[in-house]
Motif scaffolding. Structure first.
Motif, PDB file in Angstrom:
ATOM      1  N   PRO A   1       0.945  -1.075   0.291  1.00  0.00           N
ATOM      2  CA  PRO A   1       0.196  -0.162   0.355  1.00  0.00           C
ATOM      3  C   PRO A   1       0.820   1.031  -0.134  1.00  0.00           C
ATOM      4  CG  PRO A   1       0.146  -0.923   2.151  1.00  0.00           C
ATOM      5  CD  PRO A   1       0.896  -1.855   1.428  1.00  0.00           C
ATOM      6  N   ILE A   2       0.394   1.770  -0.629  1.00  0.00           N
ATOM      7  CA  ILE A   2       1.230   3.547  -0.852  1.00  0.00           C
ATOM      8  C   ILE A   2      -0.120   4.563  -1.411  1.00  0.00           C
ATOM      9  CG2 ILE A   2       3.262   4.429  -2.147  1.00  0.00           C
ATOM     10  CD1 ILE A   2       4.391   2.623  -0.848  1.00  0.00           C
ATOM     11  N   SER A   3      -0.061   5.751  -0.120  1.00  0.00           N
ATOM     12  CA  SER A   3       0.100   6.702  -0.625  1.00  0.00           C
ATOM     13  C   SER A   3      -0.353   6.758  -1.694  1.00  0.00           C
ATOM     14  CB  SER A   3      -0.350   7.969   0.505  1.00  0.00           C
ATOM     15  OG  SER A   3      -0.299   6.976   1.831  1.00  0.00           O
ATOM     16  N   ILE A   4      -1.334   7.883  -2.373  1.00  0.00           N
ATOM     17  CA  ILE A   4      -1.119   8.342  -3.600  1.00  0.00           C
ATOM     18  C   ILE A   4      -0.687  10.270  -2.631  1.00  0.00           C
ATOM     19  CG2 ILE A   4      -2.319   9.669  -5.376  1.00  0.00           C
ATOM     20  CD1 ILE A   4      -4.484   8.102  -4.873  1.00  0.00           C
ATOM     21  N   SER A   5       0.478  10.447  -3.948  1.00  0.00           N
ATOM     22  CA  SER A   5       1.054  12.288  -3.556  1.00  0.00           C
ATOM     23  C   SER A   5       0.750  13.254  -4.096  1.00  0.00           C
ATOM     24  CB  SER A   5       2.917  11.955  -2.832  1.00  0.00           C
ATOM     25  OG  SER A   5       3.134  11.990  -4.312  1.00  0.00           O
ATOM     26  N   GLY A   6       0.330  13.661  -5.285  1.00  0.00           N
ATOM     27  CA  GLY A   6       0.494  13.580  -6.427  1.00  0.00           C
ATOM     28  C   GLY A   6      -1.264  14.884  -6.371  1.00  0.00           C
ATOM     29  N   ASP A   7      -1.634  15.762  -7.143  1.00  0.00           N
ATOM     30  CA  ASP A   7      -2.840  16.795  -6.723  1.00  0.00           C
ATOM     31  C   ASP A   7      -3.814  15.993  -7.587  1.00  0.00           C
ATOM     32  OD1 ASP A   7      -4.209  18.907  -7.233  1.00  0.00           O
ATOM     33  OD2 ASP A   7      -2.833  20.353  -8.595  1.00  0.00           O
ATOM     34  N   PRO A   8      -4.873  16.353  -6.688  1.00  0.00           N
ATOM     35  CA  PRO A   8      -6.315  15.450  -6.666  1.00  0.00           C
ATOM     36  C   PRO A   8      -6.781  16.100  -7.931  1.00  0.00           C
ATOM     37  CG  PRO A   8      -6.297  17.034  -5.005  1.00  0.00           C
ATOM     38  CD  PRO A   8      -4.330  16.925  -5.113  1.00  0.00           C
ATOM     39  N   THR A   9      -6.314  17.739  -8.490  1.00  0.00           N
ATOM     40  CA  THR A   9      -7.286  17.746  -9.658  1.00  0.00           C
ATOM     41  C   THR A   9      -6.031  17.359 -10.695  1.00  0.00           C
ATOM     42  OG1 THR A   9      -5.684  19.679  -9.689  1.00  0.00           O
ATOM     43  CG2 THR A   9      -8.008  19.356  -8.276  1.00  0.00           C
ATOM     44  N   ARG A  10      -5.215  16.603 -11.279  1.00  0.00           N
ATOM     45  CA  ARG A  10      -4.397  16.184 -11.692  1.00  0.00           C
ATOM     46  C   ARG A  10      -4.632  14.822 -12.318  1.00  0.00           C
ATOM     47  NH1 ARG A  10       1.341  19.624 -12.230  1.00  0.00           N
ATOM     48  NH2 ARG A  10      -0.133  22.029 -11.797  1.00  0.00           N
ATOM     49  N   GLN A  11      -5.522  14.604 -12.942  1.00  0.00           N
ATOM     50  CA  GLN A  11      -5.889  12.987 -13.388  1.00  0.00           C
ATOM     51  C   GLN A  11      -5.112  12.244 -13.954  1.00  0.00           C
ATOM     52  OE1 GLN A  11     -10.806  12.929 -12.991  1.00  0.00           O
ATOM     53  NE2 GLN A  11     -10.933  14.103 -11.683  1.00  0.00           N
ATOM     54  N   LYS A  12      -3.738  12.773 -14.766  1.00  0.00           N
ATOM     55  CA  LYS A  12      -3.685  12.802 -15.944  1.00  0.00           C
ATOM     56  C   LYS A  12      -2.098  11.747 -15.643  1.00  0.00           C
ATOM     57  CE  LYS A  12      -5.502  14.280 -20.206  1.00  0.00           C
ATOM     58  NZ  LYS A  12      -5.689  15.503 -20.112  1.00  0.00           N
ATOM     59  N   THR A  13      -2.186  12.222 -14.378  1.00  0.00           N
ATOM     60  CA  THR A  13      -0.946  11.637 -13.223  1.00  0.00           C
ATOM     61  C   THR A  13      -1.078  10.734 -12.393  1.00  0.00           C
ATOM     62  OG1 THR A  13       0.227  13.844 -13.428  1.00  0.00           O
ATOM     63  CG2 THR A  13       0.881  12.219 -15.072  1.00  0.00           C
ATOM     64  N   LEU A  14      -0.345   9.753 -12.134  1.00  0.00           N
ATOM     65  CA  LEU A  14      -1.114   9.714 -10.547  1.00  0.00           C
ATOM     66  C   LEU A  14       0.468  10.004  -9.929  1.00  0.00           C
ATOM     67  CD1 LEU A  14      -2.092   8.087  -8.373  1.00  0.00           C
ATOM     68  CD2 LEU A  14      -2.323   5.082  -9.713  1.00  0.00           C
ATOM     69  N   VAL A  15       0.580   9.921  -8.868  1.00  0.00           N
ATOM     70  CA  VAL A  15       1.894  10.523  -8.251  1.00  0.00           C
ATOM     71  C   VAL A  15       2.607   9.162  -6.925  1.00  0.00           C
ATOM     72  CG1 VAL A  15       3.556  12.168  -7.581  1.00  0.00           C
ATOM     73  CG2 VAL A  15       1.923  12.584  -9.640  1.00  0.00           C
ATOM     74  N   HIS A  16       2.754   8.505  -6.462  1.00  0.00           N
ATOM     75  CA  HIS A  16       3.308   8.196  -5.144  1.00  0.00           C
ATOM     76  C   HIS A  16       4.152   8.751  -5.308  1.00  0.00           C
ATOM     77  CE1 HIS A  16       0.009   4.904  -5.066  1.00  0.00           C
ATOM     78  NE2 HIS A  16      -0.637   5.671  -6.171  1.00  0.00           N
ATOM     79  N   THR A  17       4.816   8.892  -3.908  1.00  0.00           N
ATOM     80  CA  THR A  17       6.286   8.860  -3.402  1.00  0.00           C
ATOM     81  C   THR A  17       6.874   7.499  -2.019  1.00  0.00           C
ATOM     82  OG1 THR A  17       6.026  11.446  -3.942  1.00  0.00           O
ATOM     83  CG2 THR A  17       7.808  10.593  -2.133  1.00  0.00           C
ATOM     84  N   THR A  18       7.586   6.773  -2.668  1.00  0.00           N
ATOM     85  CA  THR A  18       7.916   5.635  -1.673  1.00  0.00           C
ATOM     86  C   THR A  18       9.027   5.756  -0.623  1.00  0.00           C
ATOM     87  OG1 THR A  18       6.357   4.432  -3.300  1.00  0.00           O
ATOM     88  CG2 THR A  18       8.046   3.292  -1.577  1.00  0.00           C
ATOM     89  N   ARG A  19       8.971   5.539  -0.029  1.00  0.00           N
ATOM     90  CA  ARG A  19      10.341   5.112   0.404  1.00  0.00           C
ATOM     91  C   ARG A  19      10.982   3.934   0.786  1.00  0.00           C
ATOM     92  NH1 ARG A  19      10.986   6.808   6.800  1.00  0.00           N
ATOM     93  NH2 ARG A  19      11.933   8.825   6.176  1.00  0.00           N
ATOM     94  N   ALA A  20      11.992   3.579   0.110  1.00  0.00           N
ATOM     95  CA  ALA A  20      12.914   2.137  -0.425  1.00  0.00           C
ATOM     96  C   ALA A  20      13.010   1.475   1.019  1.00  0.00           C
ATOM     97  CB  ALA A  20      13.881   1.992  -1.648  1.00  0.00           C
ATOM     98  N   VAL A  21      12.493   0.668   1.386  1.00  0.00           N
ATOM     99  CA  VAL A  21      12.827   0.223   2.847  1.00  0.00           C
ATOM    100  C   VAL A  21      13.267  -1.633   3.062  1.00  0.00           C
ATOM    101  CG1 VAL A  21      11.929   1.957   4.344  1.00  0.00           C
ATOM    102  CG2 VAL A  21      10.287  -0.892   4.063  1.00  0.00           C
TER     103      VAL A  21
END
Ligand SMILES: Cc1cc2nc3c(=O)[nH]c(=O)nc-3n(C[C@H](O)[C@H](O)[C@H](O)COP(=O)(O)OP(=O)(O)OC[C@H]3O[C@@H](n4cnc5c(N)ncnc54)[C@H](O)[C@@H]3O)c2cc1C
Ligand code: FES
Lengths: 285, 153
Positions: A65-85
């Motif tokens: 599971p990874i939270s979405i980190s992008g702008d909710p109004t920009r539906q053309k890209t889905l952005v995820h920010t992850t720490r490699a653990v």
């Protein structure tokens, strides 16, 4: 105040079936943290609410599971920010432009932006916890006039671990936003604050009785942050936190994420602190 | 001096102190200013002052041979810096360096120690206020030791 329910529909007909998304762009944020921009289908885009997460599947390795980190109004890209653990996130770290990732979601509850209308908002993030809060910040800023003061407090280990550094600098430069950053330790070139994020709370400029607090970071950070917010006089009802526990199904079926009477995947990850405070301090669950 | 007395009496750290004590404390006070990069004090030097920061930011640093100067804390407007003047052998444990232009009220610790010896009520009032600061710093240090932003592993 209650958590707003998840009104978003999942974009996939079978919620257990990952959809292939191509990696459009990879951005290295810090030595162990990276942002993936994925391209959803042309037709549907990707709708989500701030605070929600996806299950990301690195084919042949596993799903996390990874939270979405992008702008909710920009539906053309889905952005995820992850720490490699570990296994999956380290494999994800190696993905390049054009590689394909399985995505199912969005799942979970959202940050209480609606409840914050007309109030001050204080956002307290620790480490990678800034990533799940970033969509909420975008949403608040897109309707800036509807809120009172907006204060962002961010704490992390060292200056090199600061996430979204450029964006934080831009936010800090705005006159309608208070941004304070602190690190645990720094070398002498650092001109900012040193100390834990909780030490920023007593002096932060917000009206505790008319504030909604959104907190995300490791559990221990959230525990001390909540205590400090309460000391300032923020009612427990107005404090929201985002919980992390391992997920399997992410739709409330397998019980993997069960936390007392709650399932973090569907009752959370964003909870009003008042609803889960008895669980939060319990040692064994 | 009256001006300084006003500033001292208004500061949250000393607020509520009996006016007669405010006057005594103000007698040991002076306005000071440090340019960015200037040291307020260095480790091992005699600790004869403490500072009420009015403006600016000060880094509290420890020197580690392999790493150089490591900032372990910062204090800024409204904070109080230094309690080594209160505890024998009255030597600083860290370096304190202004990160930006800093204005402060410096209180002469030697002068205050003498006054506290003569008037234990004043001593107790000051000690209560410093105990609160020491408690806050201890708490923050403990929380930091828990590795607040990692998973503690
Ligand atoms: C709702 C939700 C949202 C999340 N959002 C994000 C997000 O936006 N970005 C993000 O980076 N992570 C996020 N996570 C955490 C992420 O899911 C885990 O880091 C991931 O599952 C670890 O999988 P892995 O296979 O790489 O590690 P594993 O092989 O399962 O674990 C390897 C080692 O890493 C440790 N570990 C596991 N998780 C974490 C963690 N979160 N922090 C530190 N150490 C950990 C384990 O204890 C173990 O020692 C979220 C989790 C949940 C439940
Ligand atoms: S992950 Fe299966 S019930 Fe929550």
């Amino acid at each position: 105040m209650a958590t707003e329910s998840n009104s978003m529909n999942t974009i996939v007909p079978n919620p257990m079936l990952p959809q292939p998304f191509a990696v459009q762009r990879v951005r290295r944020e810090t030595h162990d943290t990276f942002t993936l921009e994925l391209s959803p289908s042309e037709k549907h885009g990707f709708k989500f609410s701030p605070g929600q997460f996806n299950m990301l599947y690195v084919f042949g390795i596993g799903e996390v599971p990874i939270s979405i980190s992008g702008d909710p109004t920009r539906q053309k890209t889905l952005v995820h920010t992850t720490r490699a653990v570990g296994t999956v996130t380290k494999a994800m770290y190696k993905l390049k432009r054009g590689d394909v990732l399985g995505v199912r979601g969005p799942y979970g509850t959202q940050w209480p932006i609606g409840n914050a209308l007309g109030n001050d908002v204080i956002i307290v993030a620790g480490g990678i916890g800034l990533a799940p809060l970033r969509p909420a910040i975008y949403q608040l800023l897109s309707q800036r006039e509807k809120f009172g003061k907006i204060v962002i407090l961010y704490g992390t280990r060292t200056p090199d671990d600061i996430l979204f550094r450029k964006e934080l600098e831009q936010w800090r430069a705005r006159f309608d936003l208070e941004v304070h950053i602190t690190v645990d330790r720094a070398m002498s070139g650092w001109r900012g604050s040193v100390g834990v994020v909780t030490t920023l709370i007593p002096k932060a400029p917000f009206d505790p009785l008319n504030t909604v607090a959104m907190v995300c970071g490791p559990e221990i950070m959230m525990r001390y942050t909540v205590t400090e917010l309460q000391k300032r006089g923020v009612p427990t009802n107005d404090i929201y936190i985002s919980m992390e526990r391992n997920m399997k199904c992410a739709i409330g079926l397998c019980g993997h994420c069960q936390w007392g009477t709650e399932f973090i995947c569907k009752d959370g990850p964003v909870f009003p602190f008042s609803e889960i405070k008895s669980l939060f301090v319990r040692r064994e669950l | 001096m009256e001006n300084l007395e006003n500033i001292v009496s208004e500061h949250p750290f000393l607020k509520g102190l009996d006016p007669q004590y405010i006057q005594l404390v103000s007698g040991c006070a002076s306005n000071v200013r440090f340019e960015a990069g200037q040291y307020l004090f260095r480790e091992d030097e005699e600790a004869n002052w403490f500072y009420i920061i009015r403006q600016g930011k000060v880094a509290v640093e420890a020197y580690a041979a392999e790493r150089g100067a490591v900032i372990i804390d910062t204090v800024e407007e409204g904070d109080v810096l230094g309690w080594s003047w209160l505890i024998p052998p009255y030597n600083w444990h860290f370096d304190a360096r202004a990160i930006e232009l800093t204005r402060a009220i410096a209180l002469d610790g030697k002068c205050l120690r003498n006054k506290c010896e003569h008037d234990h009520n004043l001593g107790y009032e000051l000690l209560k206020r410093f105990a609160h600061i020491i408690e806050q710093r201890l708490e923050a240090t403990r929380i930091r030791l828990l590795d607040l932003y990692g998973n503690g592993k």
